[in-house]
Design an enzyme around this catalytic site. Structure first.
Site, mmCIF file in Angstrom:
data_model
loop_
_atom_site.group_PDB
_atom_site.id
_atom_site.type_symbol
_atom_site.label_atom_id
_atom_site.label_comp_id
_atom_site.label_asym_id
_atom_site.label_seq_id
_atom_site.Cartn_x
_atom_site.Cartn_y
_atom_site.Cartn_z
ATOM 1 N N PHE A 11 108.932 -49.986 -22.217
ATOM 2 C CA PHE A 11 109.619 -49.527 -20.998
ATOM 3 C C PHE A 11 109.125 -48.151 -20.535
ATOM 4 C CE2 PHE A 11 113.785 -47.212 -19.883
ATOM 5 C CZ PHE A 11 113.588 -47.339 -18.519
ATOM 6 N N THR A 36 104.618 -56.002 -29.713
ATOM 7 C CA THR A 36 105.727 -56.624 -30.444
ATOM 8 C C THR A 36 106.606 -57.345 -29.420
ATOM 9 O OG1 THR A 36 107.242 -54.767 -30.144
ATOM 10 C CG2 THR A 36 105.740 -54.647 -32.042
ATOM 11 N N ALA A 80 105.173 -45.249 -29.112
ATOM 12 C CA ALA A 80 105.360 -46.505 -29.867
ATOM 13 C C ALA A 80 106.449 -46.342 -30.924
ATOM 14 C CB ALA A 80 104.044 -46.907 -30.536
ATOM 15 N N ASP A 124 117.771 -38.047 -28.322
ATOM 16 C CA ASP A 124 118.921 -37.179 -28.619
ATOM 17 C C ASP A 124 119.743 -37.736 -29.791
ATOM 18 O OD1 ASP A 124 119.944 -39.395 -27.239
ATOM 19 O OD2 ASP A 124 121.048 -38.223 -25.753
ATOM 20 N N GLU A 125 119.509 -39.018 -30.146
ATOM 21 C CA GLU A 125 120.324 -39.649 -31.184
ATOM 22 C C GLU A 125 120.094 -39.041 -32.567
ATOM 23 O OE1 GLU A 125 120.608 -43.930 -30.850
ATOM 24 O OE2 GLU A 125 120.124 -43.838 -28.722
ATOM 25 N N ALA A 151 117.800 -42.298 -37.750
ATOM 26 C CA ALA A 151 117.277 -41.682 -38.979
ATOM 27 C C ALA A 151 115.752 -41.810 -39.026
ATOM 28 C CB ALA A 151 117.907 -42.340 -40.204
ATOM 29 N N LYS A 153 113.765 -42.063 -36.417
ATOM 30 C CA LYS A 153 113.212 -41.144 -35.400
ATOM 31 C C LYS A 153 113.274 -39.706 -35.928
ATOM 32 C CE LYS A 153 111.861 -41.847 -31.795
ATOM 33 N NZ LYS A 153 110.482 -42.199 -31.323
ATOM 34 N N HIS A 274 128.730 -46.803 -34.471
ATOM 35 C CA HIS A 274 128.571 -46.575 -33.033
ATOM 36 C C HIS A 274 128.885 -45.119 -32.682
ATOM 37 C CE1 HIS A 274 129.390 -48.301 -28.731
ATOM 38 N NE2 HIS A 274 128.237 -47.715 -28.843
HETATM 39 N N1 LIG Z 1 114.715 -46.174 -24.108
HETATM 40 C C1 LIG Z 1 115.343 -45.008 -24.150
HETATM 41 O O1 LIG Z 1 116.343 -44.821 -23.446
HETATM 42 C C2 LIG Z 1 114.856 -43.893 -25.023
HETATM 43 C C3 LIG Z 1 115.551 -42.682 -25.052
HETATM 44 C C4 LIG Z 1 115.056 -41.621 -25.829
HETATM 45 C C5 LIG Z 1 113.875 -41.786 -26.556
HETATM 46 N N2 LIG Z 1 113.231 -42.979 -26.531
HETATM 47 C C6 LIG Z 1 111.966 -43.106 -27.292
HETATM 48 O O2 LIG Z 1 110.948 -43.378 -26.346
HETATM 49 C C7 LIG Z 1 109.945 -44.213 -26.924
HETATM 50 C C8 LIG Z 1 109.734 -45.439 -26.057
HETATM 51 O O3 LIG Z 1 110.970 -46.141 -25.905
HETATM 52 P P1 LIG Z 1 111.041 -47.484 -25.066
HETATM 53 O O4 LIG Z 1 112.435 -47.672 -24.649
HETATM 54 O O5 LIG Z 1 109.951 -47.502 -24.062
HETATM 55 O O6 LIG Z 1 110.714 -48.544 -26.225
HETATM 56 P P2 LIG Z 1 110.296 -50.070 -26.084
HETATM 57 O O7 LIG Z 1 110.958 -50.758 -27.230
HETATM 58 O O8 LIG Z 1 110.528 -50.565 -24.711
HETATM 59 O O9 LIG Z 1 108.719 -50.028 -26.308
HETATM 60 C C9 LIG Z 1 108.136 -49.760 -27.546
HETATM 61 C C10 LIG Z 1 106.666 -50.148 -27.471
HETATM 62 O O10 LIG Z 1 106.049 -49.811 -28.729
HETATM 63 C C11 LIG Z 1 105.247 -50.910 -29.131
HETATM 64 N N3 LIG Z 1 105.188 -50.915 -30.602
HETATM 65 C C12 LIG Z 1 106.213 -51.158 -31.475
HETATM 66 N N4 LIG Z 1 105.746 -51.105 -32.728
HETATM 67 C C13 LIG Z 1 104.425 -50.815 -32.654
HETATM 68 C C14 LIG Z 1 103.403 -50.616 -33.621
HETATM 69 N N5 LIG Z 1 103.651 -50.718 -34.937
HETATM 70 N N6 LIG Z 1 102.150 -50.307 -33.192
HETATM 71 C C15 LIG Z 1 101.892 -50.195 -31.865
HETATM 72 N N7 LIG Z 1 102.816 -50.389 -30.905
HETATM 73 C C16 LIG Z 1 104.063 -50.690 -31.299
HETATM 74 C C17 LIG Z 1 105.946 -52.148 -28.596
HETATM 75 O O11 LIG Z 1 105.063 -53.260 -28.509
HETATM 76 C C18 LIG Z 1 106.436 -51.649 -27.244
HETATM 77 O O12 LIG Z 1 105.467 -51.835 -26.245
HETATM 78 C C19 LIG Z 1 110.447 -44.543 -28.334
HETATM 79 O O13 LIG Z 1 109.801 -43.662 -29.233
HETATM 80 C C20 LIG Z 1 111.937 -44.258 -28.283
HETATM 81 O O14 LIG Z 1 112.432 -43.870 -29.539
HETATM 82 C C21 LIG Z 1 113.690 -44.040 -25.799
#
Ligand SMILES: NC(=O)c1ccc[n+]([C@@H]2O[C@H](COP(=O)([O-])OP(=O)(O)OC[C@H]3O[C@@H](n4cnc5c(N)ncnc54)[C@H](O)[C@@H]3O)[C@@H](O)[C@H]2O)c1
Length: 333
Positions: A11, A36, A80, A124-125, A151, A153, A274
């Site tokens: 995303f 994935t 990722a 932030d979690e 944990a 992260k 939660h």
């Molecule tokens: N979504 C949120 O609201 C949010 C908020 C704060 C932080 N984050 C952080 O932002 C980052 C992206 O979040 P997102 O929501 O886009 O996640 P997502 O789950 O939509 O996307 C994760 C991507 O990482 C890839 N991936 C997973 N394991 C992998 C591996 N071993 N090797 C290579 N690629 C791999 C997946 O194929 C996917 O395309 C994450 O690190 C997440 O912790 C997300």
């Protein structure tokens, strides 16, 4: 400049790549993603022919894959991860593998290839949960993660900082709130609720919807990362603030946009562990000069419209994917 984006088919990563190609057309982007269940390469259909963009399918836990993807790279932006809290409750080891080991493999390669900046995306979690009247998280708040996701992260954040302190790797970290925007997987709250309602189904709201989250538009997230890459100080963490809302408030906003009423809400049990509330104090980044441009009032209707117009993207993801059984892993006591 050559930029390696990990998790660029997810995303936030896919929105970042689109943002970067528009705002830095002189740069080359390599997207390293294992595709994935959460990786959707179709999210980048509109840029796949762009000569400044290249995709490599590969796993960040594989040192050989990572070392070759990092060849000639100036900047790494590391998205990722396994990112869904409910899944982390059912399968915590996968989260440790990807989020902790994967980050360590990337850091090793970044050191070896002498990258100019390693930027780590976190959440932030990692700071745990807040009560209704607690002050917001700052960069100095102690880590207190409460789920396997947060944990893992937190573990990755500590490793990034350790590579700065121990080896002098030029790192920056950002921790941000929940994102919203297009290309968001329908397993997450906002897109799940929008797409359920578009399909005439009720929305499952945990508890009474009293839990509080912050929401950040995914384009604001991309611009904040761009800003930190330019103006952030090496070794520093920056929190990116969003807008605070209860889950019930967000649900009511979506219902109103779609002209539906609260009969479409189905109240369900809380997930294990939660967290009640997350809230960010974004002063450090604001003082440096970054500001949020989007807000839920104006932008949530645009996101709803995007889901209306892009059924081709989300419908196949909803079909055939079982809901995660949060009761699969029982708590003790
Ligand atoms: N979504 C949120 O609201 C949010 C908020 C704060 C932080 N984050 C952080 O932002 C980052 C992206 O979040 P997102 O929501 O886009 O996640 P997502 O789950 O939509 O996307 C994760 C991507 O990482 C890839 N991936 C997973 N394991 C992998 C591996 N071993 N090797 C290579 N690629 C791999 C997946 O194929 C996917 O395309 C994450 O690190 C997440 O912790 C997300």
């Amino acid at each position: 400049m050559r930029v390696l984006v990990t998790g660029g088919a997810g995303f936030i990563g896919s929105n970042f790549i689109r943002y970067w190609l528009q705002n830095h057309p002189e740069d080359k982007i390599v997207n390293l993603d294992a595709l994935t269940y959460a990786g959707h390469i179709e999210s980048l259909k509109d840029v796949e022919e762009n000569p400044s963009y290249a995709f490599t399918k590969g796993d960040i836990t594989d040192p050989e894959v990572v070392s070759s993807a990092m060849e000639g790279v100036d900047i790494v932006v590391h998205y990722a991860a396994e990112s869904h809290v409910d899944r982390s409750i059912v399968d915590p080891l996968q989260f440790v593998k990807t989020n902790v080991l994967g980050t360590a493999v990337l850091l090793n390669a970044a050191l070896e290839k002498k990258v100019k900046r390693f930027h780590h995306i976190s959440t932030d979690e990692v700071y745990g949960e807040l009560g209704p009247n607690d002050p917001s998280f700052t960069e100095n708040t102690s880590y207190s993660p409460r789920t396997p996701y947060s944990a893992s992260k937190a573990g990755s954040d500590h490793l990034v900082r350790a590579y700065f302190e121990t080896y002098g790797l030029p790192v920056t970290i950002t921790n941000c709130a929940n994102n919203y925007g297009p290309y968001h997987d329908p397993e997450k709250l906002i897109p799940r609720f929008i797409t359920n309602l578009l399909q005439g189904q009720k929305v499952p709201l945990m508890g009474k919807g009293e839990n509080i989250r912050e929401w950040l538009h995914v384009e604001d997230h991309a611009s904040a990362i761009d800003f930190v890459l330019q103006k952030g100080k090496i070794g520093q963490t920056y929190l990116i603030q969003g807008e605070e809302k209860t889950n019930l408030e967000i649900t009511k906003m979506i219902l109103k946009i779609l002209g539906m009423d609260e009969n479409m809400i189905e109240f369900v049990g809380h997930r294990l562990g939660h967290d009640f509330r997350y809230a960010i104090n974004g002063e450090k980044l604001k003082e440096l000069g970054w500001e949020r441009k989007h807000n839920l009032e104006e932008d949530l209707p645009k996101v709803v419209e995007w889901y209306k117009q892009n059924e081709w993207w989300w419908k196949p993801l909803k079909e055939g994917r079982p809901n995660i059984d949060r009761s699969a892993q029982k708590s003790y006591g």
